[in-house]
Design an enzyme around this catalytic site. Structure first.
Site, PDB file in Angstrom:
ATOM      1  N   ARG A 260       0.842  -1.201   0.000  1.00  0.00           N
ATOM      2  CA  ARG A 260       0.000   0.000   0.000  1.00  0.00           C
ATOM      3  C   ARG A 260       0.872   1.244   0.000  1.00  0.00           C
ATOM      4  NH1 ARG A 260      -4.785  -1.700   4.364  1.00  0.00           N
ATOM      5  NH2 ARG A 260      -5.332  -3.642   3.308  1.00  0.00           N
ATOM      6  N   ARG A 275       1.937   0.985  10.280  1.00  0.00           N
ATOM      7  CA  ARG A 275       1.496   1.402   8.945  1.00  0.00           C
ATOM      8  C   ARG A 275       2.675   1.317   7.978  1.00  0.00           C
ATOM      9  NH1 ARG A 275      -3.259   3.786   7.975  1.00  0.00           N
ATOM     10  NH2 ARG A 275      -3.496   4.282  10.181  1.00  0.00           N
ATOM     11  N   GLU A 347      -6.721  -0.824  15.664  1.00  0.00           N
ATOM     12  CA  GLU A 347      -7.316  -1.771  14.716  1.00  0.00           C
ATOM     13  C   GLU A 347      -6.327  -2.857  14.303  1.00  0.00           C
ATOM     14  OE1 GLU A 347      -8.228  -2.151  10.063  1.00  0.00           O
ATOM     15  OE2 GLU A 347      -8.291  -0.116  10.861  1.00  0.00           O
ATOM     16  N   SER A 350     -10.454  -5.683  10.092  1.00  0.00           N
ATOM     17  CA  SER A 350     -11.752  -5.172   9.653  1.00  0.00           C
ATOM     18  C   SER A 350     -12.440  -6.280   8.883  1.00  0.00           C
ATOM     19  CB  SER A 350     -11.598  -3.945   8.741  1.00  0.00           C
ATOM     20  OG  SER A 350     -11.376  -2.779   9.486  1.00  0.00           O
ATOM     21  N   ARG A 394       0.710  -6.273  12.649  1.00  0.00           N
ATOM     22  CA  ARG A 394       0.048  -5.657  13.808  1.00  0.00           C
ATOM     23  C   ARG A 394      -0.121  -6.658  14.946  1.00  0.00           C
ATOM     24  NH1 ARG A 394      -4.075  -0.824  12.002  1.00  0.00           N
ATOM     25  NH2 ARG A 394      -2.676   0.114  10.470  1.00  0.00           N
TER      26      ARG A 394
END
Length: 430
Positions: A260, A275, A347, A350, A394
């Protein structure tokens, strides 16, 4: 992708649903384009019908010796032959413009999704586990991780910011996490896959990354895209297909690198693993009949929760508000893991039900059973769901911070021992 018939049936309700998602009302522009498109298509079809009728009438007039009528009909056919392509092209342009406008609109929220513009409107559903009490001040993983094998400096020298080089025991633990998660999701009924990491633009369009979020993707020189998540590859496995009823539900999982650009996150989470431009994730994807998608959403969320519970990581389950959901989602649960170094829940997964939104973009259908229990002739769009089960990096962060010791070591939870080759603790400098 939306069905234009939904807009025609109740434009006010459609606009209200867009406003709930934070998007501008669009029914007026959509219906104007739709009206123009249908008018042009009607004119084109009438012209084609008239050309066919006139062509047949030429032969009849010739047979009757009526040369004047035959010549007039020939002139009419010639004129239609000249004008119809332009009319058909104009109709196609209108249809393409309508599709492009529909493709740029986010999915509409499910009825039970709360209102809200951002994460402040999310609703906590449940919590699991009790955050550990430390007899020392817990640190963030980026502060003690380098002594255990997290090498940010080497990664920056090789690739720039938002990359990590893992060594020795840290690399082993990272690999163990991915294998552990895959095995858990396999036990939950998901079929393990090894999908492509490069996809064509049609695939990225199908799951909603294109055209609106191209800046978040890495594109290769030959026009392919590196996947931001295995959702793209796995969901597109049913692209342009008509599935039999007994093929559903289809449950797929994969552990892949993800890429990403993080174009919209400048300045956010610049330290550590939270991130990254490149990371690993175990993805969950389900393809279901519409009447199964709601329960499948709950089941997939439970499959992700089970990983956190097996690792004894405290977390909370959040129902996202309409304004905080992803573009393709109609309902989303976020799982947020406790990070003692940050003194916050962050988070880690999701899980989204997209309804038929992606299926319309991919043209993915199935044949429902009729009243007699046999496959019917009509087709319906499938429902698609996706989620993380879990994000490996994560989860590694959560393990490091929750299992850190005062001497800088990190104990490894018992569930991972079969995967670490006898390693039970990360030691500084090992």
């Amino acid at each position: 992708m939306h069905d234009i018939r939904l807009v025609r049936d109740d434009p006010a309700a459609f606009d209200a649903a867009l406003l709930k998602r934070g998007a501008e009302p669009a029914s007026t522009s959509l219906l104007a384009l739709d009206e123009d498109r249908r008018a042009l298509q009607t004119r084109a079809q009438e012209g084609q019908n008239r050309r066919n009728e006139a062509s047949k009438a030429i032969g009849k007039a010739m047979a009757q010796g009526d040369s004047d009528t035959a010549e007039a009909l020939k002139a009419e056919v010639a004129q239609l032959k000249d004008t119809l392509p332009a009319l058909e092209a104009e109709a196609k342009d209108k249809a393409d413009a309508l599709d492009a406008m529909l493709a740029a609109l986010p999915n509409l929220a499910a009825p039970d999704v709360p209102d809200g513009a951002d994460e402040e409107g999310n609703v906590e559903i449940a919590r699991w586990g009790t955050p550990r009490s430390f007899n020392f001040q817990p640190k963030e993983h980026a502060d003690f991780g380098p002594a255990l094998g997290l090498d940010f400096e080497t990664a920056a020298a090789i690739s720039g910011a938002r990359f990590t080089f893992m060594r020795g025991q840290m690399a082993r633990l990272n690999r163990a996490l991915g294998a552990f998660m895959l095995d858990m999701q396999g036990s939950a009924g998901f079929t393990e896959c090894n999908p492509p990491l490069l996809v064509r633009d049609e695939a990225a369009f199908g799951t909603g990354q294109l055209p609106k979020f191209e800046e978040d993707l890495f594109r290769t020189t030959d026009g392919r895209y590196l996947i931001p998540t295995a959702e793209v590859s796995l969901t597109n496995a049913v692209r342009d297909q008509i599935l039999a009823h007994d093929q559903l539900p289809m449950k797929l999982t994969a552990l892949t690198p993800c890429f990403r650009s993080e174009a919209g996150s400048a300045g956010r989470d610049t330290r550590g693993l939270i991130r990254q431009h490149q990371f690993e994730k175990v993805e969950l994807v389900a393809i279901t009949a519409p009447d199964r998608s709601q329960q499948m959403h709950e089941d997939m969320t439970r499959a992700a929760e089970a990983v956190l519970e097996a690792l004894e990581l405290p977390y909370r389950k959040m129902l996202l508000c309409a304004g905080d959901m992803g573009f393709s989602a109609r309902k989303t649960y976020d799982l947020e893991v406790w990070l003692p170094g940050q003194d916050a829940y962050r988070e880690i997964s999701s899980i989204s039900n997209c309804g038929d939104f992606q299926a319309r973009r991919m043209k993915a259908r199935f044949k429902p059973l009729d009243e007699s229990g046999k496959p019917g002739k009509k087709t319906e769009f499938v429902h698609t769901l996706n989620g993380s089960g879990l994000a490996v990096g994560r989860t590694l962060v959560a393990l490091l911070e929750n299992y850190q010791q005062a001497d800088g070591s990190v104990t490894i939870p018992e569930a991972l021992h079969p995967y670490t080759g006898g390693l039970t603790k990360l030691e500084p400098g090992a």
